[in-house]
Design an enzyme around this catalytic site. Structure first.
Site, short mmCIF file in Angstrom:
data_model
loop_
_atom_site.label_atom_id
_atom_site.label_comp_id
_atom_site.label_asym_id
_atom_site.label_seq_id
_atom_site.Cartn_x
_atom_site.Cartn_y
_atom_site.Cartn_z
N SER A 136 0.85 -1.19 0.00
CA SER A 136 0.00 0.00 0.00
C SER A 136 0.89 1.25 0.00
O SER A 136 1.71 1.41 -0.90
CB SER A 136 -0.97 -0.04 1.17
OG SER A 136 -2.01 0.89 1.02
N ASP A 275 -9.02 -6.87 -4.18
CA ASP A 275 -8.69 -5.51 -3.72
C ASP A 275 -9.62 -4.49 -4.36
O ASP A 275 -9.62 -4.31 -5.58
CB ASP A 275 -7.23 -5.20 -4.07
CG ASP A 275 -6.69 -3.97 -3.35
OD1 ASP A 275 -7.50 -3.14 -2.88
OD2 ASP A 275 -5.45 -3.83 -3.29
N HIS A 304 -7.96 -5.50 0.10
CA HIS A 304 -6.68 -4.80 0.16
C HIS A 304 -5.82 -5.25 1.34
O HIS A 304 -4.60 -5.40 1.22
CB HIS A 304 -6.94 -3.30 0.23
CG HIS A 304 -5.72 -2.45 0.22
ND1 HIS A 304 -4.94 -2.27 -0.91
CD2 HIS A 304 -5.13 -1.70 1.20
CE1 HIS A 304 -3.93 -1.46 -0.63
NE2 HIS A 304 -4.02 -1.11 0.64
#
Length: 337
Positions: A136, A275, A304
């Protein structure tokens, strides 16, 4: 297994990407293993939005002998990001007048985070990175290292991260900013974020059958909202969201595809099929543009956050990548679904 947080102070650092100068920066970090005599066995782990340098608390299944991050072979360093809520300079730290920066703390970018990491690694004697890895926001940092390294980088792993922030992710962050700016409600902001971090199938499979009131899905959101409020500074949260929104590895470097095509660093790009925040198409496009890329897909239901949940699978993928033979003279894309 974690070492205590260590602190380094960097005096008169270079200006930040937007021109702001800080007189000094405190850098909080943790390390595992030992740096070799050549300064060439370092691995940098980049935390996500609300992560910190305590790698052993949020990625324990990747850390240890025989695992992807092996302190018997690697000197592993994880750094609290600039502008965050950890031990690196941020809104809760004293400003020039001795009072906490709070809302006066300047904007930061992903490039600023990487700048500070590079300055720290130089003070530690690191000459070359064997690997940079993150998911991320951490993956955004890893990509910055891959395309514009402050030190030579042998390989990078970017998990659930795009080459530049998407309109979709930015819009979700805007809702969170409104919750903070208009209502001072970090808990609500976190609840919005949690819905983007998970997939509806995952929540339905866990909670849909319940008739309890309050509903377990609501309790789950309340738990995550209150947990973050107890440990994270709201101004830091805003600064890091803004850093993600400004993320674009091509900004100021010419055409993005040309930049990626000229990136020699081998990169493992890991996407997550469920995701909703950064769909796997983002990772497929990124891997296609990089000359030395390997694309892997986590086929899991959580969304995610799967890179923090399905740690054994992530560990296996990264271990395999670290064994993957790299031949820069023969660009290749290996796709592992």
């Amino acid at each position: 297994m974690s070492d205590p947080v260590q602190l380094k102070h960097i005096e008169q650092p270079p200006p930040l990407a937007e021109g702001t100068r800080l007189d000094a920066i405190q850098v909080g970090f943790r390390s595992w293993g030992r740096l070799d005599e050549e300064g060439a066995n370092a691995v940098l782990v980049c935390p996500a939005l609300t992560g910190d340098s305590d790698l052993s608390s949020w990625w324990p299944e990747l850390l240890g002998p025989g695992r992807a991050l092996d302190p018997e072979k690697d000197f592993i360093v994880s750094v609290d990001v600039l502008g965050g809520s950890g031990q690196t300079t941020g809104p809760t730290h004293p400003g020039p007048d001795g009072q906490p920066w709070e809302g006066r703390f300047p904007s930061v970018t992903v490039r600023d985070m990487v700048l500070v990491q590079g300055l720290l690694l130089e003070t530690l004697g690191v000459k070359r990175l064997k690997l940079v890895i993150g998911g991320s926001l951490g993956g955004m940092q890893a990509l910055e290292w891959a395309v514009a390294p402050a030190l030579p980088v042998a390989a990078a792993v970017a998990i659930a991260a795009p080459a530049r922030q998407s309109a979709w992710a930015r819009a979700l962050n805007h809702i969170q900013r409104r919750a903070l700016e208009h209502h001072d409600d970090l808990e609500l902001a976190r609840m919005v974020a949690m819905l983007s971090y998970r997939h509806w199938d995952n929540l339905d499979s866990r909670f849909a059958a319940s008739d309890a009131l309050p509903h377990p899905a609501e309790q789950w959101l309340e738990h995550h909202g209150s947990a973050l409020k107890a440990r994270f500074d709201p101004v830091a949260y805003q600064r890091l969201m803004a850093a993600m929104d400004s993320h674009d590895i091509g900004r100021g470097r010419g055409d993005l595809n040309t930049l990626l095509a000229n990136t020699p660093t081998p990169v493992q790009v890991i996407g997550i099929n469920s995701d909703l925040l950064y769909p796997p198409r983002d990772q497929a496009e990124l891997a296609e543009a990089l000359p030395q890329a390997r694309l892997d897909l986590l086929d899991v239901p959580q969304g995610h956050d799967a890179f923090l949940i399905e740690q054994a699978q992530v560990n296996d993928l990264v271990l395999d990548f670290r064994r993957w033979p790299q031949r820069p003279e023969q660009p290749t894309l290996k796709v592992c679904f």
